[in-house]
Enzyme design. Structure first.
Site, PDB file in Angstrom:
ATOM      1  N   LYS A  20      28.868  -8.370  -6.325  1.00  0.00           N
ATOM      2  CA  LYS A  20      28.079  -9.547  -5.923  1.00  0.00           C
ATOM      3  C   LYS A  20      26.862  -9.054  -5.161  1.00  0.00           C
ATOM      4  O   LYS A  20      26.986  -8.325  -4.170  1.00  0.00           O
ATOM      5  CB  LYS A  20      28.927 -10.469  -5.053  1.00  0.00           C
ATOM      6  N   THR A  65      33.824 -10.677  -8.666  1.00  0.00           N
ATOM      7  CA  THR A  65      32.679 -10.541  -7.744  1.00  0.00           C
ATOM      8  C   THR A  65      32.808 -11.588  -6.640  1.00  0.00           C
ATOM      9  O   THR A  65      32.369 -11.367  -5.511  1.00  0.00           O
ATOM     10  CB  THR A  65      31.326 -10.685  -8.471  1.00  0.00           C
ATOM     11  N   PHE A 165     -11.530  12.114   5.382  1.00  0.00           N
ATOM     12  CA  PHE A 165     -11.136  12.536   4.027  1.00  0.00           C
ATOM     13  C   PHE A 165     -12.362  13.143   3.363  1.00  0.00           C
ATOM     14  O   PHE A 165     -13.306  12.439   3.017  1.00  0.00           O
ATOM     15  CB  PHE A 165     -10.588  11.357   3.216  1.00  0.00           C
ATOM     16  N   ARG A 182     -12.656   7.162   9.286  1.00  0.00           N
ATOM     17  CA  ARG A 182     -12.275   6.001   8.486  1.00  0.00           C
ATOM     18  C   ARG A 182     -11.049   5.346   9.105  1.00  0.00           C
ATOM     19  O   ARG A 182     -10.409   5.918   9.991  1.00  0.00           O
ATOM     20  CB  ARG A 182     -11.968   6.416   7.032  1.00  0.00           C
ATOM     21  N   GLN A 230      -1.675  12.393   2.948  1.00  0.00           N
ATOM     22  CA  GLN A 230      -0.616  13.350   2.619  1.00  0.00           C
ATOM     23  C   GLN A 230      -0.209  14.150   3.873  1.00  0.00           C
ATOM     24  O   GLN A 230       0.972  14.378   4.121  1.00  0.00           O
ATOM     25  CB  GLN A 230      -1.104  14.328   1.528  1.00  0.00           C
ATOM     26  N   ASN A 256      -1.880   3.710   0.443  1.00  0.00           N
ATOM     27  CA  ASN A 256      -3.087   3.853   1.266  1.00  0.00           C
ATOM     28  C   ASN A 256      -3.790   2.499   1.259  1.00  0.00           C
ATOM     29  O   ASN A 256      -4.386   2.107   0.260  1.00  0.00           O
ATOM     30  CB  ASN A 256      -3.976   4.955   0.673  1.00  0.00           C
ATOM     31  N   HIS A 258      -6.542   0.677   1.726  1.00  0.00           N
ATOM     32  CA  HIS A 258      -7.960   1.010   1.906  1.00  0.00           C
ATOM     33  C   HIS A 258      -8.720  -0.081   2.664  1.00  0.00           C
ATOM     34  O   HIS A 258      -8.530  -1.272   2.416  1.00  0.00           O
ATOM     35  CB  HIS A 258      -8.629   1.194   0.540  1.00  0.00           C
TER      36      HIS A 258
END
Ligand SMILES: O=c1[nH]c(=O)c2[nH]c(=O)[nH]c2[nH]1
Length: 309
Positions: A20, A65, A165, A182, A230, A256, A258
């Site tokens: 279930k 179930t 970056f 950023r 990363q 990410n 943005h």
């Protein structure tokens, strides 16, 4: 009615499981006028000697179930819910040890957090659903070995600076400008696997472990000066493995989220940090950064695709 049984079959049954899914269970405990709440979504999945029900329809080995659902509620009442992990271990052990044909139980639990509403009225029985992450666990038991994988999803975090970056590989399709400042934002989905695997070993304190793992993820996110998501991911996962001896493996999935500076030059506005910068928070497409961090010498067992867990 055709009974499809016998030694030769054109189509053979492969992996199968049943149970279930999504039993919503809320338990309130009362400590005088102060109440406590546990709010879980519990999915039971059982497997074992279930060939006959598929081939011939014989239900002799099938614990309904519906019974598994009732067990979830009865156990919540009888044994309480100390932690999602403890509750899942209890359930898994019960199904495997009480029904001979059931050889393996997998219990998945999502836990929704509630905060107390601070107020000056009577009692402490008012709660507001916490907007933060959902706590998760998955318990698997095959009668001898345990596997406990816990984690969280939807833990949204943002650093408004200390993220760069640049220096990335470029080809003829590359248009991304390099940046030395950023926003770095993500919504953390993570799973961590415990080294604990049999009853005889000392069991971790599941609630402390969860709070500490989450704390280390957040602190590593905040404290890492990031040259890429990363690198931040590695720091987050590594910190959990380094600080929590009970955890051997961490897998993180980090979208990410943005944030793009809006070009407002058309309106004669310089959009920079001096007077407060304005960003467009894009929801898609998004970079998706994923990795497993392992204690040296341990085996990777958390699935690569966390949506399958
Ligand atoms: O931290 C990042 N890692 C990437 O791999 C990447 N790719 C990209 O376009 N932006 C970013 N940011």
């Amino acid at each position: 009615m055709t009974v499809n049984s016998g030694p030769t079959r054109p189509v053979v049954l492969g992996q199968n499981q049943y149970g279930k899914a999504e039993n919503r269970v809320v338990r309130i405990t009362r400590d005088g006028a102060t109440h406590h709440i546990k709010d879980l979504n519990v999915s039971v999945s059982l497997s074992g000697d279930m060939d006959e029900v598929h081939y011939s329809g014989s239900n002799a080995h099938v614990l309904p179930t519906d019974s598994t659902k009732n067990t979830v509620y009865a156990f919540a009442k009888e044994h309480g819910i100390e932690s999602a992990e403890q509750f899942g271990i209890h359930l898994a052990r019960h199904f495997v040890t009480s029904q001979e044909p059931i050889r393996r139980a997998r219990i998945r639990i999502e836990e929704y957090a509630w905060d107390r509403i601070e107020h000056t009225g009577r009692g402490a029985h008012s709660f507001v659903r916490s907007g933060q992450e959902t706590r998760l666990t998955q318990i698997t038991y095959d009668g001898s070995a345990w596997e406990v994988v816990s984690g969280l999803t939807d833990l949204t975090v943002l650093n408004s600076t200390d993220s760069e970056f640049w220096g990335f590989a470029k080809d003829k399709y590359t248009t991304l400008p390099e940046t030395h400042d950023r926003i770095l934002a993500t919504s953390v989905t993570g799973r961590w696997r415990f080294g604990w695997s049999d009853d005889a070993q000392r069991m971790p304190d599941w609630n402390t472990s969860y709070e500490e793992a989450k704390k280390h993820l957040l602190q590593a996110f905040a404290e890492t000066y990031s040259l890429s998501l990363q690198q931040t991911l590695y720091q987050m996962g590594a910190r959990v493995v380094e600080h929590r001896g009970e955890i051997d493996e961490v897998r993180l999935s980090l979208p990410n989220k943005h944030h793009f500076l809006v070009d407002l030059e058309r309106f004669g506005l310089k959009n920079d940090d001096a007077e407060g910068a304005v960003y467009y928070a894009a929801d898609r497409p998004y970079g998706l950064i994923e990795a497993t961090l392992l204690r040296e010498g341990c085996e990777a067992r958390i699935p690569v695709d966390l949506t399958n867990l």
